[in-house]
Motif scaffolding. Sequence first.
Motif, PDB file in Angstrom:
ATOM      1  N   UNK A   1       0.952  -1.167  -0.043  1.00  0.00           N
ATOM      2  CA  UNK A   1       0.037   0.144  -0.023  1.00  0.00           C
ATOM      3  C   UNK A   1       0.977   1.269   0.153  1.00  0.00           C
ATOM      4  N   UNK A   2       1.009   1.756  -0.985  1.00  0.00           N
ATOM      5  CA  UNK A   2       1.934   3.022  -1.273  1.00  0.00           C
ATOM      6  C   UNK A   2       1.531   4.340  -0.778  1.00  0.00           C
ATOM      7  N   UNK A   3       0.219   4.227  -0.351  1.00  0.00           N
ATOM      8  CA  UNK A   3      -0.112   5.496   0.346  1.00  0.00           C
ATOM      9  C   UNK A   3      -1.612   5.420   0.894  1.00  0.00           C
ATOM     10  N   UNK A   4      -1.850   6.110   2.054  1.00  0.00           N
ATOM     11  CA  UNK A   4      -3.039   6.081   2.752  1.00  0.00           C
ATOM     12  C   UNK A   4      -3.458   7.436   2.777  1.00  0.00           C
ATOM     13  N   UNK A   5      -4.136   7.919   1.798  1.00  0.00           N
ATOM     14  CA  UNK A   5      -4.775   9.303   1.766  1.00  0.00           C
ATOM     15  C   UNK A   5      -5.699   9.850   2.939  1.00  0.00           C
ATOM     16  N   UNK A   6      -5.947  11.153   2.983  1.00  0.00           N
ATOM     17  CA  UNK A   6      -6.891  11.735   4.002  1.00  0.00           C
ATOM     18  C   UNK A   6      -8.182  11.324   3.450  1.00  0.00           C
ATOM     19  N   UNK A   7      -8.617  10.918   2.165  1.00  0.00           N
ATOM     20  CA  UNK A   7     -10.044  10.941   1.933  1.00  0.00           C
ATOM     21  C   UNK A   7      -9.807   9.910   0.917  1.00  0.00           C
ATOM     22  N   UNK A   8     -10.992   9.631   0.208  1.00  0.00           N
ATOM     23  CA  UNK A   8     -11.104   8.577  -0.924  1.00  0.00           C
ATOM     24  C   UNK A   8     -10.265   9.144  -2.143  1.00  0.00           C
ATOM     25  N   UNK A   9      -9.903   8.053  -2.767  1.00  0.00           N
ATOM     26  CA  UNK A   9      -9.285   8.261  -4.138  1.00  0.00           C
ATOM     27  C   UNK A   9     -10.031   8.159  -5.405  1.00  0.00           C
TER      28      UNK A   9
END
Length: 331
Positions: free
Chosen positions: A208-216
């Motif tokens: 998992x290269x990134x966990x963002x602050x909101x949906x992609x």
Amino acid sequence: MENSNKIVPPHLNAEVYRTDTTGTRTLSYLDYIRFHSDGTVLIGCSELSGRYWDGGANIYKKDAEEEDCINLERKNINLTSGTAVGCFVENSDRVFLCEDSGAVSIWTMQDDVWKQWDEELSVAEHDDAVLSLDCLQPGKEYVTTGADGSVKVWDIYDLICIRNYSSAHTMAVNTVSVRPKSQTTFATGSLDQFISLWDENVSQPVCDVLQNDCGIRCLKWLDENSLIFGDDAGTLSLLDVRMPGRSTKLTQFPAAVHQFEFQPESNKLAVCCDNKILTVCEITEETNVKVTHEDRNTHKGFIRGIAWDPNDTNVLYSVGWNGEFFKRNVN
């Protein structure tokens, strides 16, 4: 108000409704546009009003003199549900369509005087709408993602699912993009806020290269190591997969980023959000973004699909929920 004493037998109501064809015409909500290198255009649509919720696709050869002429009232391919994504399969006489019902299908144009499109193969293995599609090996393998959180790799020749990631994400997987110069590696983005890297030969995500602050909402590879992605907050960001967990904000839009298309020859990035605005940006080597074109008035509804002309780097096409498509020069 007086109550009506007239009693209509239920079976007569049903018969009238079954045979009534008035008011069944609905607006085609155009969802995407794809170009083949020979100039053929694929436009997918959904009709989500009226008595029937279905969809379809128009395929036509772009004419240099009459390139804006197309009869959207009569679809080349009629589907039993809406379609959010589709593409050509090598030649322009074969298309791969994905439906809101979870079905995927291959359609081929018959080589006869009528030029009819026939369904060659169809299967329904997604448990919800198919939202995104990309090509691993042209004419051989394709990858789809769905609102059911799954990712599937397809053998396009027999339309068989050869790799099923049934729980790839915990929420809808809005987008997938195959890594440049690779036939096995791809990235996915989901409403669960994760961007994941996959390899077709491995049953679990590579990382998992990134966990963002909101949906992609959308993502695409800029090169072999860099991903551009847009999210629900309207932020367009750059991610280097060699440095997981870190992203660089490029620019901010007033609504969720729905789709973007990069034109590598002119270094232009066309972006549409959940609104009527179409923006064209230029990305410099310093990851600075400069807006070079903005169209706020052409579309009367949300813009859903954009595509660069394969023969002219300054020509951009867009389609939307107003049922129309437009061509513009963004030189």
